[in-house]
Enzyme design. Structure first.
Site, mmCIF file in Angstrom:
data_model
loop_
_atom_site.group_PDB
_atom_site.id
_atom_site.type_symbol
_atom_site.label_atom_id
_atom_site.label_comp_id
_atom_site.label_asym_id
_atom_site.label_seq_id
_atom_site.Cartn_x
_atom_site.Cartn_y
_atom_site.Cartn_z
ATOM 1 N N TYR A 79 49.524 47.203 33.068
ATOM 2 C CA TYR A 79 49.172 47.748 34.380
ATOM 3 C C TYR A 79 50.438 48.238 35.077
ATOM 4 O O TYR A 79 51.481 47.583 35.038
ATOM 5 C CB TYR A 79 48.477 46.665 35.205
ATOM 6 C CG TYR A 79 48.387 46.963 36.670
ATOM 7 C CD1 TYR A 79 47.803 48.145 37.127
ATOM 8 C CD2 TYR A 79 48.877 46.071 37.612
ATOM 9 C CE1 TYR A 79 47.726 48.426 38.481
ATOM 10 C CE2 TYR A 79 48.804 46.334 38.965
ATOM 11 C CZ TYR A 79 48.226 47.515 39.395
ATOM 12 O OH TYR A 79 48.158 47.789 40.742
ATOM 13 N N ASP A 99 46.452 38.069 31.787
ATOM 14 C CA ASP A 99 45.778 38.741 32.898
ATOM 15 C C ASP A 99 44.330 38.960 32.477
ATOM 16 O O ASP A 99 44.037 39.772 31.596
ATOM 17 C CB ASP A 99 46.469 40.070 33.198
ATOM 18 C CG ASP A 99 45.891 40.771 34.422
ATOM 19 O OD1 ASP A 99 44.707 40.543 34.742
ATOM 20 O OD2 ASP A 99 46.611 41.569 35.050
#
Length: 380
Positions: free
Chosen positions: A102, A174
């Site tokens: 990300y 994550d």
């Protein structure tokens, strides 16, 4: 008694209020608490940065859903990431991150954490051997997303946990894309789970939040100390909104997955689509592993548009049911161009994403409306 996921999402940490019988935890909009004499705390509460009953209810629920010993709620996903890295890393340490991480995680690592004297390496988390090759004696954290954002690669959590532990590092996962409903990394050997609770946990695009869930009590205590010391905590109303979202997470995720699977089928058959990225596809390189680790394959879909970057941007601009915007995981469908939006911070780096890539967060609207919108957005 061990209850099912849906039951825990509604009840864990959320007993009816003992004074009024209210079935929904109150929003404790207070900064401080009266003490019964100096040091005489009522149920441990003294100041809301340290603890707030609404936030505690959320933290207990998240810990239950992820199968962890402790949950901690933050003002954003980035606040959670920052607190974690400040807690477990210092000058001279080394970190491994995904080579398609990300953009916000990449920015935090490359422009903030690196300034502390921490070095880092990116590696394809779908390749266990590549991650092993990136490890060093000074590696303290192996950070993975699975599925990754935005290329939807799949990491083998169990094997990566073994690899990380061999060098004394923590495996951090994550779990934002998968959610605790679809995947529970702690049961596969991960040490810490990270969430942007802004996304599917909140589920309605009306709150910003983050969370950490850990398996180890001692690590939980260290993180709680830094949560209080650094102060990026979730406010009571934000915590309440995420807690409300968790109650419907299971039913929402089933609909997200149903719609995403229909979208993938349509995209695979469309002449303007060069490639579709979704772990539920049998041709996806991580499909078999995703079937083992995940309950279903999620609501995130990415695809590459024939015609390159400008064609991809045009598809984003033409969408109508899909809202052009960043973020993901809300009830509404979102469309974005990662290269110019969520992952712009990675431009020109080894983590740069393909310029013809479009990322979809498939919502829970009528699937017929979603498919019609995609068809018109992809018209020449």
């Amino acid at each position: 008694m061990v209850h099912g996921f849906e039951t825990r999402a509604i009840h864990a940490g959320q007993e009816p209020d003992p004074r009024t019988g209210a079935v929904i935890p109150p929003i404790y909009a207070t900064s401080t608490y009266a003490q019964d004499g100096v040091g005489g705390l009522r149920e441990g509460y003294e100041y809301s940065r340290s603890a707030n009953p609404t936030r505690v209810a959320l933290e207990e629920c998240l810990a239950s859903l992820e199968g962890g010993s402790r949950g901690l709620a933050f003002a954003s996903g980035m606040a959670a990431e920052d607190t974690l890295l400040r807690t477990v890393m210092g000058p001279g340490d080394h970190l491994v991150i995904p080579d398609d991480a990300y953009g916000g995680t990449y920015r935090l690592v490359s422009r903030v954490v690196e300034r502390w004297g921490v070095s880092w390496t990116s590696a394809p988390v779908s390749d266990v051997d590549a991650v092993r090759a990136a490890l060093r004696p000074e590696t303290k954290v192996v950070w993975v997303e699975t599925p990754t954002n935005p290329l939807l690669n799949i990491a083998d959590v169990e094997m990566l946990a073994d690899a990380a532990h061999e060098v004394g590092a923590l495996l951090v996962v994550d779990n934002t894309f998968a959610t605790p409903y679809l995947q529970q990394p702690l049961f596969l050997g991960a040490d810490v789970v990270v969430h942007s609770t802004t996304k599917y946990c909140g589920g309605h695009s009306d709150v910003v939040g983050g969370a950490l869930v850990v398996a180890d009590d001692e690590l939980g205590e260290r993180l709680a100390f830094h949560q209080n010391a650094i102060g990026g905590v979730a406010g009571p109303f934000d915590a309440w909104l995420v807690l409300r979202g968790l109650k419907t997470l299971a039913v929402r995720m089933e609909k997200h997955c149903d719609n995403a699977e229909r979208v993938v089928t349509a995209l695979m058959e469309h002449p303007r689509v060069a490639d579709v990225l979704y772990p539920g596809m049998r041709t996806h390189p991580g499909h078999h592993l995703a079937r083992q680790q995940m309950h279903r394959f999620g609501g995130m879909v990415a695809f590459r548009v024939a015609g390159g970057e400008e064609a991809a941007v045009q598809v984003c601009d033409r969408a109508q049911v899909f809202t052009l915007g960043e973020s993901l995981g809300g009830v509404e469908s979102l469309i974005e161009h990662p290269g110019r939006m969520t992952h712009a911070s990675a431009a020109g780096s080894p983590l740069e994403v393909p310029e013809d890539l479009v990322r979809l967060s498939v919502g829970i609207e009528s699937i017929d409306d979603i498919l019609i919108d995609l068809e018109q957005a992809l018209q020449l």
